[in-house]
Design a protein around this motif. Structure first.
Motif, mmCIF file in Angstrom:
data_model
loop_
_atom_site.group_PDB
_atom_site.id
_atom_site.type_symbol
_atom_site.label_atom_id
_atom_site.label_comp_id
_atom_site.label_asym_id
_atom_site.label_seq_id
_atom_site.Cartn_x
_atom_site.Cartn_y
_atom_site.Cartn_z
ATOM 1 N N ALA A 134 0.821 -1.206 0.000
ATOM 2 C CA ALA A 134 0.000 0.000 0.000
ATOM 3 C C ALA A 134 0.860 1.263 0.000
ATOM 4 C CB ALA A 134 -0.931 0.004 1.203
ATOM 5 N N ILE A 135 0.489 2.182 -0.855
ATOM 6 C CA ILE A 135 1.084 3.518 -0.866
ATOM 7 C C ILE A 135 0.078 4.418 -0.178
ATOM 8 C CG2 ILE A 135 1.819 5.449 -2.314
ATOM 9 C CD1 ILE A 135 3.681 3.086 -2.538
ATOM 10 N N GLY A 136 0.510 5.158 0.801
ATOM 11 C CA GLY A 136 -0.398 6.041 1.516
ATOM 12 C C GLY A 136 -0.195 7.483 1.111
ATOM 13 N N VAL A 137 -1.169 8.294 1.445
ATOM 14 C CA VAL A 137 -1.094 9.718 1.136
ATOM 15 C C VAL A 137 0.128 10.334 1.817
ATOM 16 C CG1 VAL A 137 -2.312 11.914 1.375
ATOM 17 C CG2 VAL A 137 -3.575 9.855 0.768
ATOM 18 N N ARG A 138 0.483 9.833 2.987
ATOM 19 C CA ARG A 138 1.655 10.361 3.702
ATOM 20 C C ARG A 138 2.969 10.002 3.012
ATOM 21 N NH1 ARG A 138 -1.762 9.643 8.401
ATOM 22 N NH2 ARG A 138 -1.870 11.635 9.478
ATOM 23 N N ASP A 139 2.940 9.058 2.080
ATOM 24 C CA ASP A 139 4.148 8.664 1.351
ATOM 25 C C ASP A 139 4.491 9.628 0.220
ATOM 26 O OD1 ASP A 139 4.432 6.346 2.939
ATOM 27 O OD2 ASP A 139 3.022 5.270 1.641
ATOM 28 N N VAL A 140 3.613 10.551 -0.068
ATOM 29 C CA VAL A 140 3.828 11.514 -1.148
ATOM 30 C C VAL A 140 4.724 12.633 -0.641
ATOM 31 C CG1 VAL A 140 2.719 13.119 -2.753
ATOM 32 C CG2 VAL A 140 1.559 10.984 -2.131
ATOM 33 N N GLN A 141 5.750 12.948 -1.430
ATOM 34 C CA GLN A 141 6.633 14.075 -1.105
ATOM 35 C C GLN A 141 6.258 15.230 -2.026
ATOM 36 O OE1 GLN A 141 10.417 12.267 -1.767
ATOM 37 N NE2 GLN A 141 10.475 11.363 0.272
ATOM 38 N N GLY A 157 -0.290 4.252 -7.217
ATOM 39 C CA GLY A 157 -0.870 3.709 -5.998
ATOM 40 C C GLY A 157 -1.776 4.664 -5.259
ATOM 41 N N ILE A 158 -1.871 5.917 -5.731
ATOM 42 C CA ILE A 158 -2.817 6.851 -5.133
ATOM 43 C C ILE A 158 -3.764 7.338 -6.218
ATOM 44 C CG2 ILE A 158 -1.328 7.574 -3.231
ATOM 45 C CD1 ILE A 158 -0.852 10.181 -4.778
ATOM 46 N N TYR A 159 -4.924 7.837 -5.795
ATOM 47 C CA TYR A 159 -5.958 8.229 -6.743
ATOM 48 C C TYR A 159 -6.769 9.380 -6.158
ATOM 49 C CZ TYR A 159 -9.782 7.686 -10.085
ATOM 50 O OH TYR A 159 -10.708 7.902 -11.077
ATOM 51 N N VAL A 160 -7.260 10.262 -7.027
ATOM 52 C CA VAL A 160 -8.144 11.344 -6.610
ATOM 53 C C VAL A 160 -9.578 10.864 -6.799
ATOM 54 C CG1 VAL A 160 -8.871 13.729 -6.975
ATOM 55 C CG2 VAL A 160 -6.468 13.111 -7.283
ATOM 56 N N TYR A 161 -10.246 10.627 -5.684
ATOM 57 C CA TYR A 161 -11.633 10.160 -5.703
ATOM 58 C C TYR A 161 -12.587 11.348 -5.644
ATOM 59 C CZ TYR A 161 -9.839 5.527 -4.689
ATOM 60 O OH TYR A 161 -9.166 4.329 -4.764
ATOM 61 N N CYS A 162 -13.744 11.188 -6.281
ATOM 62 C CA CYS A 162 -14.809 12.178 -6.207
ATOM 63 C C CYS A 162 -15.762 11.774 -5.095
ATOM 64 C CB CYS A 162 -15.550 12.243 -7.541
ATOM 65 S SG CYS A 162 -16.930 13.400 -7.529
ATOM 66 N N VAL A 163 -16.052 12.708 -4.203
ATOM 67 C CA VAL A 163 -17.076 12.507 -3.187
ATOM 68 C C VAL A 163 -18.306 13.218 -3.748
ATOM 69 C CG1 VAL A 163 -17.751 12.879 -0.787
ATOM 70 C CG2 VAL A 163 -15.336 12.530 -1.366
ATOM 71 N N LEU A 164 -19.252 12.447 -4.247
ATOM 72 C CA LEU A 164 -20.394 12.958 -4.996
ATOM 73 C C LEU A 164 -21.083 14.125 -4.292
ATOM 74 C CD1 LEU A 164 -21.937 12.435 -7.602
ATOM 75 C CD2 LEU A 164 -23.441 10.931 -6.321
ATOM 76 N N LEU A 179 -6.604 9.347 -1.857
ATOM 77 C CA LEU A 179 -6.424 8.150 -1.042
ATOM 78 C C LEU A 179 -5.640 7.101 -1.828
ATOM 79 C CD1 LEU A 179 -9.948 7.538 0.543
ATOM 80 C CD2 LEU A 179 -7.885 8.316 1.712
ATOM 81 N N PRO A 180 -5.188 6.055 -1.136
ATOM 82 C CA PRO A 180 -4.589 4.938 -1.875
ATOM 83 C C PRO A 180 -5.583 4.400 -2.899
ATOM 84 C CG PRO A 180 -4.153 4.700 0.455
ATOM 85 C CD PRO A 180 -5.135 5.839 0.311
ATOM 86 N N GLU A 181 -5.049 3.970 -4.024
ATOM 87 C CA GLU A 181 -5.892 3.470 -5.105
ATOM 88 C C GLU A 181 -6.530 2.145 -4.706
ATOM 89 O OE1 GLU A 181 -5.559 3.255 -9.915
ATOM 90 O OE2 GLU A 181 -3.736 3.033 -8.737
ATOM 91 N N ASN A 182 -7.795 2.016 -4.980
ATOM 92 C CA ASN A 182 -8.542 0.786 -4.707
ATOM 93 C C ASN A 182 -8.368 -0.130 -5.895
ATOM 94 O OD1 ASN A 182 -10.273 -1.115 -3.742
ATOM 95 N ND2 ASN A 182 -12.116 0.117 -3.961
ATOM 96 N N SER A 183 -7.557 -1.180 -5.735
ATOM 97 C CA SER A 183 -7.273 -2.046 -6.884
ATOM 98 C C SER A 183 -8.168 -3.232 -6.957
ATOM 99 C CB SER A 183 -5.826 -2.504 -6.843
ATOM 100 O OG SER A 183 -5.414 -2.855 -5.567
#
Length: 114
Positions: free
Chosen positions: A18-25, A96-103, A110-114
């Protein structure tokens, strides 16, 4: 406006991959991000849209419009924002991360849902 946690389905994440949002520099000066050794170059506008999502919390469309464009949200600004988010998603593909839409609310990184 409070968000109900019921909006989000549970995501099963395997710890070793898992790649987390905190892993992004974040490199604000160069408008780029680094994830697991990969560097993703963003335009200044793309960076301004993505940066507020760095905490893994949903951000409203109105707040993103104000932060990225210094405009109030309307249909044209929302369409412009959606196009930029689509480009960002393309650049993030495979990281490993993705921008999700909250309708009817906004966006969430968040981490990408694979």
């Amino acid at each position: 406006m409070a968000i109900s946690h019921r909006l989000f389905a549970p995501v099963e994440i395997h710890e070793q991959t898992a790649i987390g949002v905190r892993d992004v520099q974040w490199d604000t000066r160069r408008h780029c991000i680094a994830i697991d050794g990969s560097q993703i170059m963003l335009t200044a506008t793309e960076y301004r849209l993505l940066f507020p999502l760095r905490y893994g919390q949903p951000v409203t469309y109105a707040d993103l419009a104000r932060m990225a464009y210094e405009y109030k949200i309307d249909d044209k600004v929302r369409m412009m924002m959606d196009k930029h988010i689509d480009r960002i998603r393309g650049k993030l593909r495979g990281t490993g991360i993705y921008v999700y839409c909250v309708l009817n609310y906004g966006y969430l990184l968040l981490p990408e849902n694979s």
